[in-house]
Design a protein around this motif. Structure first.
Motif, short mmCIF file in Angstrom:
data_model
loop_
_atom_site.label_atom_id
_atom_site.label_comp_id
_atom_site.label_asym_id
_atom_site.label_seq_id
_atom_site.Cartn_x
_atom_site.Cartn_y
_atom_site.Cartn_z
N VAL A 284 0.85 -1.19 0.00
CA VAL A 284 0.00 0.00 0.00
C VAL A 284 0.89 1.24 0.00
N VAL A 285 0.56 2.18 -0.89
CA VAL A 285 1.36 3.39 -1.07
C VAL A 285 0.50 4.61 -0.78
N ALA A 286 0.99 5.49 0.07
CA ALA A 286 0.33 6.77 0.36
C ALA A 286 0.98 7.84 -0.51
N ASN A 287 0.24 8.35 -1.47
CA ASN A 287 0.78 9.33 -2.42
C ASN A 287 0.36 10.75 -2.06
N LYS A 288 1.11 11.71 -2.58
CA LYS A 288 0.89 13.15 -2.39
C LYS A 288 1.22 13.60 -0.97
N MET A 289 2.36 13.06 -0.47
CA MET A 289 2.84 13.46 0.86
C MET A 289 3.32 14.90 0.87
N ASP A 290 3.48 15.51 -0.31
CA ASP A 290 3.93 16.90 -0.38
C ASP A 290 2.81 17.89 -0.05
N VAL A 291 1.58 17.42 0.05
CA VAL A 291 0.44 18.30 0.34
C VAL A 291 0.33 18.51 1.85
N PRO A 292 0.11 19.75 2.29
CA PRO A 292 -0.03 20.02 3.73
C PRO A 292 -1.15 19.20 4.35
N GLY A 293 -0.89 18.66 5.56
CA GLY A 293 -1.88 17.85 6.27
C GLY A 293 -1.87 16.39 5.89
N ALA A 294 -0.99 15.98 4.98
CA ALA A 294 -0.99 14.59 4.51
C ALA A 294 -0.47 13.64 5.59
N ASP A 295 0.42 14.13 6.50
CA ASP A 295 0.99 13.24 7.51
C ASP A 295 -0.07 12.65 8.42
N GLU A 296 -1.03 13.46 8.84
CA GLU A 296 -2.07 12.99 9.74
C GLU A 296 -2.92 11.90 9.09
N VAL A 297 -3.28 12.13 7.82
CA VAL A 297 -4.07 11.13 7.09
C VAL A 297 -3.25 9.86 6.88
N ALA A 298 -1.97 10.03 6.59
CA ALA A 298 -1.11 8.87 6.36
C ALA A 298 -0.98 8.01 7.62
N ASP A 299 -0.94 8.65 8.79
CA ASP A 299 -0.86 7.89 10.04
C ASP A 299 -2.10 7.01 10.23
N LYS A 300 -3.27 7.58 9.91
CA LYS A 300 -4.51 6.80 10.04
C LYS A 300 -4.52 5.63 9.05
N LEU A 301 -4.05 5.90 7.84
CA LEU A 301 -4.00 4.85 6.83
C LEU A 301 -2.99 3.77 7.21
N ALA A 302 -1.87 4.17 7.81
CA ALA A 302 -0.85 3.20 8.22
C ALA A 302 -1.42 2.25 9.27
N ALA A 303 -2.22 2.81 10.20
CA ALA A 303 -2.83 1.98 11.24
C ALA A 303 -3.81 0.98 10.61
N ARG A 304 -4.58 1.44 9.62
CA ARG A 304 -5.54 0.55 8.96
C ARG A 304 -4.81 -0.56 8.19
N VAL A 305 -3.73 -0.21 7.50
CA VAL A 305 -2.97 -1.21 6.74
C VAL A 305 -2.41 -2.27 7.67
N ARG A 306 -1.91 -1.84 8.81
CA ARG A 306 -1.35 -2.80 9.77
C ARG A 306 -2.45 -3.74 10.29
N GLU A 307 -3.62 -3.19 10.58
CA GLU A 307 -4.74 -4.01 11.04
C GLU A 307 -5.11 -5.05 9.98
N ASP A 308 -5.19 -4.60 8.72
CA ASP A 308 -5.54 -5.52 7.63
C ASP A 308 -4.48 -6.60 7.44
N SER A 309 -3.22 -6.22 7.62
CA SER A 309 -2.13 -7.19 7.48
C SER A 309 -2.24 -8.29 8.53
N ILE A 310 -2.53 -7.90 9.77
CA ILE A 310 -2.67 -8.88 10.85
C ILE A 310 -3.88 -9.77 10.61
N ALA A 311 -4.98 -9.16 10.15
CA ALA A 311 -6.20 -9.93 9.88
C ALA A 311 -5.97 -10.93 8.76
N ALA A 312 -5.23 -10.52 7.72
CA ALA A 312 -4.94 -11.42 6.60
C ALA A 312 -4.04 -12.57 7.01
#
Length: 464
Positions: A284-312
């Motif tokens: 999973v790739v989080a794109n457009k990290m150059d946009v302001p505020g992207a870090d906060e959204v990326a952290d939430k997505l990272a948590a979701r990806v980790r949850e899905d990885s463990i579930a899989a």
């Protein structure tokens, strides 16, 4: 132009006719039969060619036929065999039967995944035998020969599926085209509006000692598995890829979508299209990290990806999972993080290749499988009572026998009758209620039913 699905009509070459001839030379009385055989018709062959990238050659021309065999001649001169017609297609082309009348796709003929792999899709007709083949102790001068066998003809569907190691998937305008442009020498059309990419793009990327082929799949939308948008047209190109690279737009694009919801939608569409895609190795790739505020959204997505990885992985945090637990944060615009992503994809693709090589089974011999299926269907026939003492016999092999027969020659007709008996047609007709004098129809010919009785048959009837 990118053409990835076509339907074409293919026809093998008809077989040449056998010759009915007798040797006539001075001082050679009763020279005997010397009619040569007709040549076999050419086959139509589909062959994978790595130099091709689309099926555009079949966009306007849809009918293809191989050369016919030439007729036999006297003095045991056999006719020449017709030349095969080879149709080149890209590697990754799937060949199916196609039924033009019902507009339905039929049985799989072949899946051509290697350069040079080929399959015969329409057999040429066998050449007719000359009268030299019909000599028996009681038939010393056969005055008949076989006509050439008609060739096979059918519609087939050619469907190209991209042969890529990794596929970039995501919502429209997630930045997939920008990413493949940064990773490889591919130069897709890039613009700031949805559905800029309308056809898949391929690029070769390199990282260290490893290289891999990456495909930019046009944007998917909710309902793609049902064919919404161009869902089916795009999703099928993901089926062959070893690794899915899911690109998520952290900004939600101009529509202000929720990136996490976009992430869920794409995962759901892949799973609904094909169960195996739900368990396909994924990054999973989080794109457009150059946009302001992207870090906060990326952290939430990272948590979701980790949850899905463990579930899989079945709930075990330390067990292997098809989903990489790490979220790769990049900016396809500036290039930040792209080199690390390339290295991760290259390493993962290399591992998957090695695993596939270890577990690979022997190559499927499509030619033999398809030939066996054709032979089985070829021998089948059915008897249809039409009422009033009329019966129709249908079946590929039976119909070819009738077409090969010279109906102006009584000996040839008698020979056909014995061939049909050996094939079991006579017993099938009797079982269906046919009696001597009934009308039998086969491929446009009509004749009276007359059972062929041998001496053994007569002894059985007389209880001797």
């Amino acid at each position: 132009m990118f053409i990835d699905k076509v339907r074409i009509h293919v026809k093998g070459g008809n077989g040449g006719a056998g010759c009915m001839s007798f040797r006539r030379e001075a001082h050679v009385p009763k020279g005997g039969p010397d009619g040569g055989d007709g040549g076999h018709g050419g086959n139509v062959v589909v062959e994978a060619d790595a130099s091709l990238s689309s099926l555009i050659e079949y966009r306007f021309k849809h009918h293809f036929a191989a050369d016919r065999g030439t007729h036999g001649k006297g003095s045991r001169m056999h006719g020449a065999t017709g030349e095969d017609l080879v149709l080149k297609v890209p590697v990754g082309t799937v060949v199916h039967e196609y039924f033009e009348e019902s507009k339905e796709t039929g049985e799989l003929i072949a899946d051509l995944t290697h350069d040079g792999e080929r399959v015969t899709v329409a057999d040429g007709g066998m050449g007719g035998r000359g009268n030299i083949h019909f000599v028996t102790p009681t038939r010393r001068a056969p005055a008949f020969a076989e006509l050439g066998e008609p060739s096979q003809e059918r519609w087939i569907e050619l469907e190209m599926k991209l042969m890529a190691d990794a596929a970039l998937v995501g919502m429209p305008s997630a930045g997939k085209s920008s990413l493949i442009a940064k990773m490889s020498a591919a130069r897709p059309k890039i613009a700031d509006y949805p559905f800029t990419t309308l056809v898949p793009n391929l690029g070769v990327a390199r990282s260290g000692d490893y290289s891999f082929v990456v495909a930019d799949i046009p944007g998917l939308i909710e309902g793609a598995h049902e064919g919404r948008g161009l869902g089916h047209e795009f999703l099928r190109h993901i089926e062959r890829t070893a690794l899915i690279v899911h690109v998520v737009d952290l900004t939600g694009d101009y529509e202000g979508r929720d990136p996490l919801e976009d992430y869920d939608i794409i995962n759901r569409e892949l799973a609904l299209y094909a169960d195996e895609l739900a368990t396909r190795p994924r990054i999973v790739v989080a794109n457009k990290m150059d946009v302001p505020g992207a870090d906060e959204v990326a952290d939430k997505l990272a948590a979701r990806v980790r949850e899905d990885s463990i579930a899989a992985a079945g709930g075990d945090e330390f067990a292997p999972s098809p989903i990489d637990p790490k979220l790769y944060r990049i900016s396809a615009l500036t290039g930040d993080g792209v080199d690390g992503l390339k290295a991760a994809i290259a390493t993962k693709v290399h591992e998957l290749r090695e695993a596939a090589r270890t577990l690979s089974e022997a190559d499927v011999q499509y030619e033999h499988i398809w030939e066996h299926k054709r032979d089985e269907r070829d021998k089948k026939f059915k008897v249809l009572p039409l009422g009033g003492g009329v019966f129709r016999v249908e079946g590929p092999q039976v119909e070819r026998m009738v077409v090969q027969t010279d109906w102006e020659n009584e000996e040839a007709i008698a020979f056909l009758q014995h061939r049909l008996k050996r094939l079991g047609v006579e017993k099938a007709l009797e079982k269906a209620g046919a009696v001597d004098g009934d009308e039998i129809r086969i491929v446009g010919r009509a004749f009276e039913f007359e059972s062929v009785r041998t001496a053994d048959d007569l002894f059985k009837e007389l209880d001797l």
